[in-house]
Design a protein around this motif. Structure first.
Motif, mmCIF file in Angstrom:
data_model
loop_
_atom_site.group_PDB
_atom_site.id
_atom_site.type_symbol
_atom_site.label_atom_id
_atom_site.label_comp_id
_atom_site.label_asym_id
_atom_site.label_seq_id
_atom_site.Cartn_x
_atom_site.Cartn_y
_atom_site.Cartn_z
ATOM 1 N N ASN A 116 0.918 -1.218 -0.162
ATOM 2 C CA ASN A 116 0.193 0.043 -0.108
ATOM 3 C C ASN A 116 0.832 1.245 0.186
ATOM 4 O OD1 ASN A 116 -2.231 -1.441 0.040
ATOM 5 N ND2 ASN A 116 -2.638 -1.492 2.224
ATOM 6 N N LEU A 117 1.842 1.182 0.777
ATOM 7 C CA LEU A 117 2.706 2.363 0.947
ATOM 8 C C LEU A 117 3.347 2.710 -0.473
ATOM 9 C CD1 LEU A 117 4.601 1.891 4.319
ATOM 10 C CD2 LEU A 117 2.969 3.914 3.647
ATOM 11 N N VAL A 152 1.370 6.341 -6.671
ATOM 12 C CA VAL A 152 0.246 7.412 -7.070
ATOM 13 C C VAL A 152 0.833 8.730 -6.653
ATOM 14 C CG1 VAL A 152 -2.005 8.209 -6.410
ATOM 15 C CG2 VAL A 152 -1.537 5.805 -6.650
ATOM 16 N N ASN A 153 1.490 9.130 -5.746
ATOM 17 C CA ASN A 153 2.059 10.538 -5.434
ATOM 18 C C ASN A 153 2.886 10.860 -6.533
ATOM 19 O OD1 ASN A 153 0.512 10.681 -3.054
ATOM 20 N ND2 ASN A 153 2.045 9.891 -1.749
ATOM 21 N N GLN A 162 0.944 4.017 -2.820
ATOM 22 C CA GLN A 162 0.666 5.236 -2.466
ATOM 23 C C GLN A 162 1.749 6.015 -3.114
ATOM 24 O OE1 GLN A 162 -2.248 6.637 -1.161
ATOM 25 N NE2 GLN A 162 -1.393 8.465 -1.494
#
Length: 336
Positions: A72-73, A79-80, A76
């Motif tokens: 997930n990190l 995505v960032n 994320q």
């Protein structure tokens, strides 16, 4: 001895119900103690095994949770990073669009200057022509300082795509404009150089410091014979040794001396024009030399057929003497 053995044995009575007889099971005392102990040990082992298995399962679950958290990190972060890349791309598109607009304005300004140059050529040379340009120019300039402001309005993806397409169209238009300028500007510059040569070559400059006319162009009474004669130029009185200037840029084709003309110079100009300078006290140029408009070429004198220090100035076009005054006038002089 028998009593001791009996003490080490225990009797277990088993009664099913009232209709059945009671059964006696004789067990030794150590065995009776060992069975519960074995049961307790078995239960303890089972509990420990279940705890170990549960601990292992929990550890595996924790590892899976940690792995999912890491994924997930990473997701994320991805995505960032994607959002940051999109934001940078949007900023670059906006910057590129601004640069395209700025470059287009500058190119249009250059095109305006080229048109002004062409107008200058057309004004001074009726034989020259060029295609009209429909491009409108602007003299706006841009300042890249940080003195900006305004409310924030988010930009959508479709708007960025439209802006990118618009910027692409701007660059395509600039390429076409550059091609047109690339083909037109050398021709225009050549015409400008020719026009400049003609302008500088036109004999429009008053040739002496003095502006005193003593004889005009046309028919007059000859000062030596008193008879009617044709005067092919104008006479400008002046001091002996005064400067004589080239009325226009050109090439010296004659620097000579004769009995009637005294020391004299002939300069050839564009469009079949020549200027003649007679009765000089000193010649300061050589045949074949190129001279600029306003360049000193001689000293005024009274050599040859002359009654006093003066310059006989003559304009000849296609071997025909012309009245010099329509070409040169004192108020047109670029020196005084």
């Amino acid at each position: 001895m028998k009593g001791a053995t009996a003490n080490r044995r225990m009797t277990l009575l088993v009664m099913r119900d009232a209709q059945h007889s009671v059964k006696q099971i004789h067990l030794s005392k150590p065995l009776m103690l060992a069975v519960p102990a074995a049961a307790v040990l078995s239960l303890s082992g089972l509990v420990l095994a279940m705890q170990a298995h549960s601990s292992q399962v929990i550890t595996q679950l924790e590892q899976k949770v940690n792995l999912e958290n890491m994924k997930n990190l990473q997701l994320q972060g991805s995505v960032n990073s994607r959002e940051q890349s999109i934001e940078r791309l949007q900023n670059e598109i906006i910057k590129l669009s601004s640069q395209a607009k700025d470059m287009q304005l500058k190119m249009e300004h250059v095109d305006e200057l080229e048109q002004q140059l062409q107008q200058f050529i057309d004004k001074h040379s009726t034989s020259m022509s060029t295609d009209d340009s429909a491009v409108k120019a602007s003299s706006l300039s841009w300042d890249a300082s940080e003195h900006v402001g305004g409310e924030f309005i988010a930009v959508h993806e479709n708007e960025m795509l439209d802006l990118a397409q618009e910027t692409k169209d701007d660059f395509q238009e600039m390429q076409e404009l550059l091609k047109a300028m690339e083909s037109q500007v050398p021709h225009t510059l050549k015409k400008a150089q020719e026009t400049q040569t003609q302008i500088s070559g036109n004999p429009t400059l008053w040739p002496t410091s003095s502006q005193v006319l003593t004889s005009s162009f046309g028919y007059r009474t000859d000062p030596f014979t008193g008879k009617a004669a044709f005067h092919a130029g104008i006479d400008i009185a002046g001091e002996n040794g005064g400067p004589v200037y080239a009325a226009g840029a050109g090439k010296v084709v004659t620097a000579d001396e004769s009995g009637a003309r005294g020391r004299y110079i002939i300069i050839e100009h564009p469009n079949g024009l020549q200027t003649w300078y007679m009765h000089l006290s000193k010649i300061q140029v050589d045949v074949g030399e190129s001279v600029d408009k306003g360049e000193q070429i001689a000293l005024l004198g009274s050599t040859g057929r002359s009654t006093g220090p003066h310059l006989h100035f003559q304009v000849v076009k296609n071997d025909k003497p012309m009245n010099p005054l329509p070409y040169i006038r004192p108020e047109k002089s670029e020196l005084y």
